[in-house]
Design an enzyme around this catalytic site. Sequence first.
Site, PDB file in Angstrom:
ATOM      1  N   HIS A  56       0.826  -1.199   0.000  1.00 38.88           N
ATOM      2  CA  HIS A  56       0.000   0.000   0.000  1.00 38.88           C
ATOM      3  C   HIS A  56       0.862   1.252   0.000  1.00 38.88           C
ATOM      4  O   HIS A  56       1.937   1.291   0.589  1.00 38.88           O
ATOM      5  CB  HIS A  56      -0.937   0.002   1.205  1.00 38.88           C
ATOM      6  CG  HIS A  56      -2.051  -0.977   1.086  1.00 38.88           C
ATOM      7  ND1 HIS A  56      -3.189  -0.911   1.854  1.00 38.88           N
ATOM      8  CD2 HIS A  56      -2.228  -2.058   0.274  1.00 38.88           C
ATOM      9  CE1 HIS A  56      -4.003  -1.897   1.528  1.00 38.88           C
ATOM     10  NE2 HIS A  56      -3.434  -2.610   0.577  1.00 38.88           N
ATOM     11  N   GLU A  58       0.645   4.114   1.447  1.00 42.26           N
ATOM     12  CA  GLU A  58       0.959   4.762   2.727  1.00 42.26           C
ATOM     13  C   GLU A  58       2.221   4.156   3.336  1.00 42.26           C
ATOM     14  O   GLU A  58       3.076   4.876   3.870  1.00 42.26           O
ATOM     15  CB  GLU A  58      -0.211   4.619   3.709  1.00 42.26           C
ATOM     16  CG  GLU A  58      -1.498   5.282   3.248  1.00 42.26           C
ATOM     17  CD  GLU A  58      -2.388   4.383   2.405  1.00 42.26           C
ATOM     18  OE1 GLU A  58      -3.546   4.766   2.172  1.00 42.26           O
ATOM     19  OE2 GLU A  58      -1.938   3.296   1.966  1.00 42.26           O
ATOM     20  N   CYS A  87      -6.599   2.277   4.605  1.00 41.10           N
ATOM     21  CA  CYS A  87      -7.265   1.120   5.199  1.00 41.10           C
ATOM     22  C   CYS A  87      -6.891   1.070   6.687  1.00 41.10           C
ATOM     23  O   CYS A  87      -6.034   1.825   7.154  1.00 41.10           O
ATOM     24  CB  CYS A  87      -6.846  -0.173   4.495  1.00 41.10           C
ATOM     25  SG  CYS A  87      -5.145  -0.686   4.818  1.00 41.10           S
ATOM     26  N   CYS A  90      -3.071   0.288   7.377  1.00 40.58           N
ATOM     27  CA  CYS A  90      -2.204   1.429   7.056  1.00 40.58           C
ATOM     28  C   CYS A  90      -2.391   2.551   8.069  1.00 40.58           C
ATOM     29  O   CYS A  90      -1.421   3.183   8.489  1.00 40.58           O
ATOM     30  CB  CYS A  90      -2.480   1.930   5.638  1.00 40.58           C
ATOM     31  SG  CYS A  90      -1.855   0.807   4.372  1.00 40.58           S
TER      32      CYS A  90
END
EC number: 3.5.4.38
Length: 198
Positions: A56, A58, A87, A90
């Site tokens: 991801h 992030e 999410c 994260c």
Amino acid sequence: MDSLLMNRRKFLYQFKNVRWAKGRRETYLCYVVKRRDSATSFSLDFGYLRNKNGCHVELLFLRYISDWDLDPGRCYRVTWFTSWSPCYDCARHVADFLRGNPNLSLRIFTARLYFCEDRKAEPEGLRRLHRAGVQIAIMTFKDYFYCWNTFVENHERTFKAWEGLHENSVRLSRQLRRILLPLYEVDDLRDAFRTLGL
């Protein structure tokens, strides 16, 4: 890291705040990192990232900034403009990172709110970020305009709002407010109890 500026069509597709964002399975993150010295601030870096190899965006940003040798005696402000809100996992990693780096503050402006169908934990992730001091808001025309002129290869074209941009921003802002509202109410109650000496 991709090229410094994002393709115009990719930005419009990925960041469009439509109600049903079918096919938009990646998260894009435009960022600005500034160092604050008293009343002034200096831009240190800007650019954009996207999910890569199942990681991801992030977390990619946290890895990226962890490689910097941030001076613990200076204050840094990071601003993200994201196509999806983080999410739950994260959000947890970002909150933990910020706790370990108290001289770094984060603002997140997001185009859309991400909710994983099977877990429904994402609202708690947003609340966790908020408790960690992250300012979270929905992108408005002003934010899209800024991104267009800062992060997009726009070939000197002017940013034009799509139909529904304002209405969707208002709708998403209300939804975000409802998610974060319990925190505001708890803070108000704590203040009231302190005032009463309880």
